[in-house]
Design an enzyme around this catalytic site. Structure first.
Site, short mmCIF file in Angstrom:
data_model
loop_
_atom_site.label_atom_id
_atom_site.label_comp_id
_atom_site.label_asym_id
_atom_site.label_seq_id
_atom_site.Cartn_x
_atom_site.Cartn_y
_atom_site.Cartn_z
N CYS A 296 0.80 -1.22 0.00
CA CYS A 296 0.00 0.00 0.00
C CYS A 296 0.84 1.27 0.00
O CYS A 296 0.30 2.37 -0.20
CB CYS A 296 -0.93 0.01 1.21
SG CYS A 296 -2.09 -1.38 1.24
N HIS B 225 12.03 1.82 5.78
CA HIS B 225 11.86 0.39 5.49
C HIS B 225 12.42 -0.43 6.65
O HIS B 225 13.61 -0.36 6.94
CB HIS B 225 12.59 0.04 4.19
CG HIS B 225 12.11 -1.24 3.56
ND1 HIS B 225 11.95 -2.40 4.27
CD2 HIS B 225 11.74 -1.53 2.29
CE1 HIS B 225 11.53 -3.36 3.47
NE2 HIS B 225 11.38 -2.85 2.25
N HIS C 68 -3.11 20.24 5.81
CA HIS C 68 -3.97 19.11 5.45
C HIS C 68 -3.18 17.81 5.59
O HIS C 68 -1.97 17.77 5.37
CB HIS C 68 -4.48 19.26 4.01
CG HIS C 68 -5.07 20.61 3.73
ND1 HIS C 68 -6.32 20.97 4.13
CD2 HIS C 68 -4.54 21.69 3.09
CE1 HIS C 68 -6.57 22.22 3.74
NE2 HIS C 68 -5.50 22.67 3.11
N HIS D 183 -3.31 7.25 4.53
CA HIS D 183 -3.65 5.97 3.90
C HIS D 183 -4.87 5.38 4.59
O HIS D 183 -4.95 5.32 5.82
CB HIS D 183 -2.47 5.02 4.01
CG HIS D 183 -2.79 3.61 3.65
ND1 HIS D 183 -3.36 3.26 2.45
CD2 HIS D 183 -2.64 2.44 4.34
CE1 HIS D 183 -3.53 1.95 2.40
NE2 HIS D 183 -3.11 1.44 3.54
N HIS E 198 -14.95 5.00 3.77
CA HIS E 198 -16.37 4.67 3.73
C HIS E 198 -16.87 4.51 2.29
O HIS E 198 -17.61 3.57 1.98
CB HIS E 198 -17.17 5.76 4.44
CG HIS E 198 -18.65 5.50 4.50
ND1 HIS E 198 -19.53 5.97 3.55
CD2 HIS E 198 -19.40 4.79 5.38
CE1 HIS E 198 -20.75 5.57 3.86
NE2 HIS E 198 -20.71 4.85 4.96
N ASN F 99 -10.35 0.46 1.16
CA ASN F 99 -8.89 0.52 1.06
C ASN F 99 -8.50 0.10 -0.35
O ASN F 99 -8.49 -1.09 -0.68
CB ASN F 99 -8.26 -0.40 2.10
CG ASN F 99 -6.74 -0.40 2.04
OD1 ASN F 99 -6.14 0.25 1.19
ND2 ASN F 99 -6.11 -1.14 2.94
#
Length: 462
Positions: A168, A247, A336, A340, A369, A373
């Protein structure tokens, strides 16, 4: 005297020329977003309550305990009834998809999203210099990037990167690849194509750690057009200020907290471990530690330093410190927050760590919503919500944060360089007026809440 003047002037002029060339080259190494396009599947691919019930009934391995677990997971997920699934779950082929099914899925996204992007931006496929495609759990030969090049007849000298397995967080990794390429390729256009293949990864077993991915992941994708052309700065939407990648693959727990695997019956799926939140917190903490000095103003860094010193002195002088551990105010560095949409718990956790308000978290919650995802592309749906709500003003900063298997946490800061209002073709344009809704309650509980009171000895089926 004149000779002496020349002896001093020539080195100074040479130094000034070098400095001018250096800073002039820096201007050509900037990374701007000219436009982006999010994919919206057709309405016949919506995963409503009734279809999800049919899906669960088709999965023969599920018993009462699994139904109770799924009900709890879906109700607490933050996902609504208008998310989209792959076509194989509507045709009943989710347990045995073909290679063609997977290719058709990504081709549908490629053709729709890129066609709209080229049409809106006025940039033709032949002008693209750099192409980066990321789809984590599906790979073909020729590559997915080659499919795009063939469909849109791109140039022979295009620089191509086909990324897989990045999870992702792949979207910001792809942006980073383009950004680095821009440093050595002036006056270029780059495109990032980001999505995920659900067709070949829809889980049909009963392992709870793998069923969970069916509740969260949904179909979607995005294409982003970038450039480093200074002549297009006034036409750009956003300018990249900094990007940090973390990572933790060297840590066994982080490496093994989420990965693709087969269960003991050979069903392919994606495992989400119980140690995932702990791995995410570690990666997130390290990422924030590195990006904070790059995005926070000097006044906030100074305040944080002073309070940290006071806290440590207080801690050394007493077992019960009088001063609480200070927290950075990230709102001084960004207006802002583009988070994710990994799930309700992910959004809540990041919001708590950054001390964000419900207003700040609204774009991520509403995206979860409405679209679920959508893996690496979810950030761009969140950005689209902000744009549709006309939140983005010239000069505002947008902090993007993503998480992915490995385990990875990537973040970046964008600056809005032109006033952004609701644009034609925004993925939210037909429903933005209905958001936020009065309630985010999932109808699953109302329809299937009776399962919680069932007994295993008498339960038959849904």
């Amino acid at each position: 005297m004149e000779l002496l003047f020349l002896l001093y002037a020539i080195p100074l002029l040479y130094l000034a020329l070098k400095l001018w060339k250096y800073f002039d080259a820096k201007r050509d190494q900037q990374c701007y977003i000219l436009d982006y396009q999010c994919f919206k599947p057709s309405d016949d691919r919506m995963l409503g309550t009734q279809l999800c019930r049919d899906l669960m009934k088709r999965t023969k391995n599920l018993g009462l305990d699994e139904f109770k677990f799924l009900l709890k997971a879906v109700v607490n997920s933050g996902i609504g009834e208008q998310t989209y699934g792959p076509r194989v779950v509507f045709s009943g082929k989710e347990s045995h998809p073909s290679l063609v099914d997977s290719i058709v899925e990504v081709e549908e996204f490629f053709l729709d999203c890129l066609h709209k992007l080229f049409q809106k931006s006025g940039v033709s496929p032949s002008q693209i210099d750099i192409l980066v495609v990321n789809i984590s759990m599906f790979s073909t030969s020729p590559s997915l990037a080659s499919i795009i090049i063939n469909k849109f007849k791109m140039r022979e000298d295009i620089r191509v990167f086909n990324l897989s397995g990045m999870g992702c967080s792949a979207s910001l990794i792809s942006v980073d690849v383009v950004r680095r390429m821009f440093k050595s390729h002036m006056n270029s256009y780059g495109i990032v194509v980001t999505s995920e293949s659900l067709t070949s990864n829809w889980y049909s077993g009963n392992d709870r750690s793998m069923i969970l991915s069916n509740c969260l992941f949904r179909s979607g994708g995005a294409a982003i057009l970038l450039t480093n052309k200074r002549s297009l700065e006034n036409k750009a939407m956003l300018k990249l200020k900094c990007l940090v990648r973390t990572h933790h693959g060297a840590q066994d727990e982080s490496y093994g907290c989420c990965y693709q695997k087969e269960d003991d019956k050979g069903n392919l799926g994606f495992h989400l471990g119980k140690n995932l939140p702990r791995a995410a917190i570690r990666a997130f903490t390290d990422n924030l530690r590195e990006i904070s000095p790059k995005i926070l103003p000097i006044t906030e860094i100074f305040r944080l330093t002073i309070l940290t010193i006071i806290h440590k002195i207080s801690l050394a002088s007493s077992s019960k410190p009088r001063w609480p551990k200070p927290m950075a105010n990230f709102k001084t560095g960004a207006e802002h927050f583009c988070l994710h949409t990994g799930g309700k718990a992910v959004i809540d956790g990041v919001g708590k760590s950054l001390n964000l308000t419900e207003h700040d978290l609204e774009p991520a919650r509403m995206t979860l919503h409405r679209f679920g995802n959508t893996s690496a592309s979810s950030l761009w749906y969140v950005l689209g919500y902000m744009e549709a709500k006309k939140r983005l003003k010239k000069g505002d900063k947008v902090l993007m944060i993503s998480f992915g298997a490995g385990f990875k946490c990537n973040s970046c800061l964008w600056e809005v360089v032109t006033e952004l209002g609701e644009k034609k073709g925004n993925v939210w344009e037909d429903c933005i007026n209905g958001y936020p809704p009065v309630s985010l309650a999932n109808p699953f509980l109302e329809s299937f809440g009776w399962i919680q009171n069932e007994d295993a000895t008498t339960f038959k089926s849904l």
